[in-house]
Write an enzyme that holds these catalytic residues in place. Sequence first.
Site, PDB file in Angstrom:
ATOM      1  CG  HIS A 117      27.616 -51.010 -13.769  1.00 39.99           C
ATOM      2  ND1 HIS A 117      28.663 -50.357 -14.383  1.00 39.99           N
ATOM      3  CD2 HIS A 117      26.572 -50.916 -14.622  1.00 39.99           C
ATOM      4  CE1 HIS A 117      28.260 -49.892 -15.552  1.00 39.99           C
ATOM      5  NE2 HIS A 117      27.000 -50.223 -15.727  1.00 39.99           N
ATOM      6  CG  ASP A 194      27.389 -47.934  -8.155  1.00 38.70           C
ATOM      7  OD1 ASP A 194      26.557 -47.026  -8.358  1.00 38.70           O
ATOM      8  OD2 ASP A 194      27.693 -48.794  -9.001  1.00 38.70           O
ATOM      9  CD  GLN A 197      20.219 -48.916 -11.773  1.00 35.81           C
ATOM     10  OE1 GLN A 197      19.033 -48.583 -11.755  1.00 35.81           O
ATOM     11  NE2 GLN A 197      20.929 -48.905 -12.892  1.00 35.81           N
ATOM     12  CE  LYS A 220      22.770 -45.513 -14.342  1.00 32.64           C
ATOM     13  NZ  LYS A 220      22.346 -46.272 -15.512  1.00 32.64           N
ATOM     14  CB  CYS A 358      27.556 -52.964 -17.354  1.00 31.80           C
ATOM     15  SG  CYS A 358      27.411 -52.046 -18.866  1.00 31.80           S
TER      16      CYS A 358
HETATM   17  C1  LIG Z   1      24.831 -49.884 -10.366  1.00 38.12           C
HETATM   18  C2  LIG Z   1      25.420 -49.066 -11.475  1.00 38.12           C
HETATM   19  N1  LIG Z   1      26.636 -48.528 -11.323  1.00 38.12           N
HETATM   20  C3  LIG Z   1      27.207 -47.777 -12.274  1.00 38.12           C
HETATM   21  C4  LIG Z   1      26.561 -47.520 -13.459  1.00 38.12           C
HETATM   22  C5  LIG Z   1      27.212 -46.657 -14.491  1.00 38.12           C
HETATM   23  O1  LIG Z   1      26.482 -45.480 -14.700  1.00 38.12           O
HETATM   24  P1  LIG Z   1      26.996 -44.363 -15.718  1.00 38.12           P
HETATM   25  O2  LIG Z   1      27.008 -45.029 -17.056  1.00 38.12           O
HETATM   26  O3  LIG Z   1      25.993 -43.282 -15.606  1.00 38.12           O
HETATM   27  O4  LIG Z   1      28.357 -43.963 -15.273  1.00 38.12           O
HETATM   28  C6  LIG Z   1      25.289 -48.051 -13.672  1.00 38.12           C
HETATM   29  C7  LIG Z   1      24.595 -47.845 -14.956  1.00 38.12           C
HETATM   30  O5  LIG Z   1      23.690 -48.534 -15.324  1.00 38.12           O
HETATM   31  C8  LIG Z   1      24.701 -48.838 -12.653  1.00 38.12           C
HETATM   32  O6  LIG Z   1      23.500 -49.384 -12.805  1.00 38.12           O
END
Ligand SMILES: Cc1ncc(COP(=O)(O)O)c(C=O)c1O
Length: 405
Positions: A117, A194, A197, A220, A358
Amino acid sequence: MYDVEKIRKDFPMIVNHPELIYFDNGATTYKPQCVIDALTGFYTDYTSNVERGEYSTAIRADQAYAGTRDVIARMINCKPKEIAFLANITAVLNQIAFGLSRELKKGDTILISYAEHASNVLPWFRLKKELGVNIRYIPLDEEGNVIIDELDRMFDDSVRIISLAYVTNVLGSVQPIRKITEIAHKNDALVVVDAAQAIGHLKIDVKDLDVDFLGFSSHKMCGPDGVGVLYGKYELLQKMEPIFLGGGMNARFDIDGNVLLKDAPERFEAGTPHIEGVIGLAAASEYLMNIGLENIHAYENELRSYLIQKMLPLENIEIYNPANPSGPVSFNVKDVFAQDAASYLSTKNICVRSGHHCAKILHNLIGVDQSIRASLYLYNTEVEIDRFVDEVSRITLEETISIFL
Ligand SMILES: Cc1ncc(COP(=O)(O)O)c(C=O)c1O
């Protein structure tokens, strides 16, 4: 026994909107009543700031806020002092990249993958620009899984950090984090995970995984927006420079500019935090732990296989990750722009995400820029999947054009 009908009754969005099929859980999740009650309880019974007041409501807020560290520590198996609350996983990854940048120099290497992401790419790109570090991409198989042997061969003395999603947000690959930390630590590199998900979808044990840093967003995993969790091994957190400076995170400072920061984790929580959000996150975590993260994971995997089995025979679609056992299902309808297909599904009260999610460098792997993502969660059902697949099977270029006329 997993009782999805009982679970569905806990979610006002489902009770109030039975017409909606919500398959956009990768973007954010619905909130159970207990989380809503935790938020309103703070507003109606003990609104106050934290770590600033000696009166009863402030003490209650202090206890509830600090109590969330205990709950999260129990959920991911760490010490409460290894948990800091930031705004979201994006803030967490920026904090980690900023903090670690102090220890990096030109020519050092950071390993990431094409499937990350933006939040796990752009903070590292900044270090490339500012410090001259190298960013290298870990080889992935066609469904986005790290190829461990090839990763092993990438290590040389310059590799300092490997930063990866536990579960990727488009292809849903579950990366073998335990093996990755083993290889990384053998080579003196740090591992950043990270878990955006993964959290709330599978049981995470940071001690067992032996990760150095891990982060996720509350929203999430059925919790409130505006809260991110930073986990770090304590000795690493203690060494790490905070990105934000201000009230709440310093022990003292004087007229000459001498500043003494608080210990971790408070040093990462500058300014008034999202108090009610953090309190709501404890309610969400308890809720998920009561159902059991293993049970949720097993149920979701069953649902996903059901979805794949129903989608595979459809001739009008292409699925990019049929073999992955869990996570979202990403696909396109042939000859139809992803956003148009998602708009068509919206006219049938079906909520899915479309676009690049993203993950803009992922097309280097799967060869398409845009896709539709159906992401399931603990409250979805086979009945919803049947309706979804039926609607997907009807999508054609002509059908999508007709909704815009
Ligand atoms: C794998 C991953 N990392 C980071 C993010 C960013 O999350 P946030 O917008 O809550 O910071 C997302 C959001 O969809 C994600 O799927």
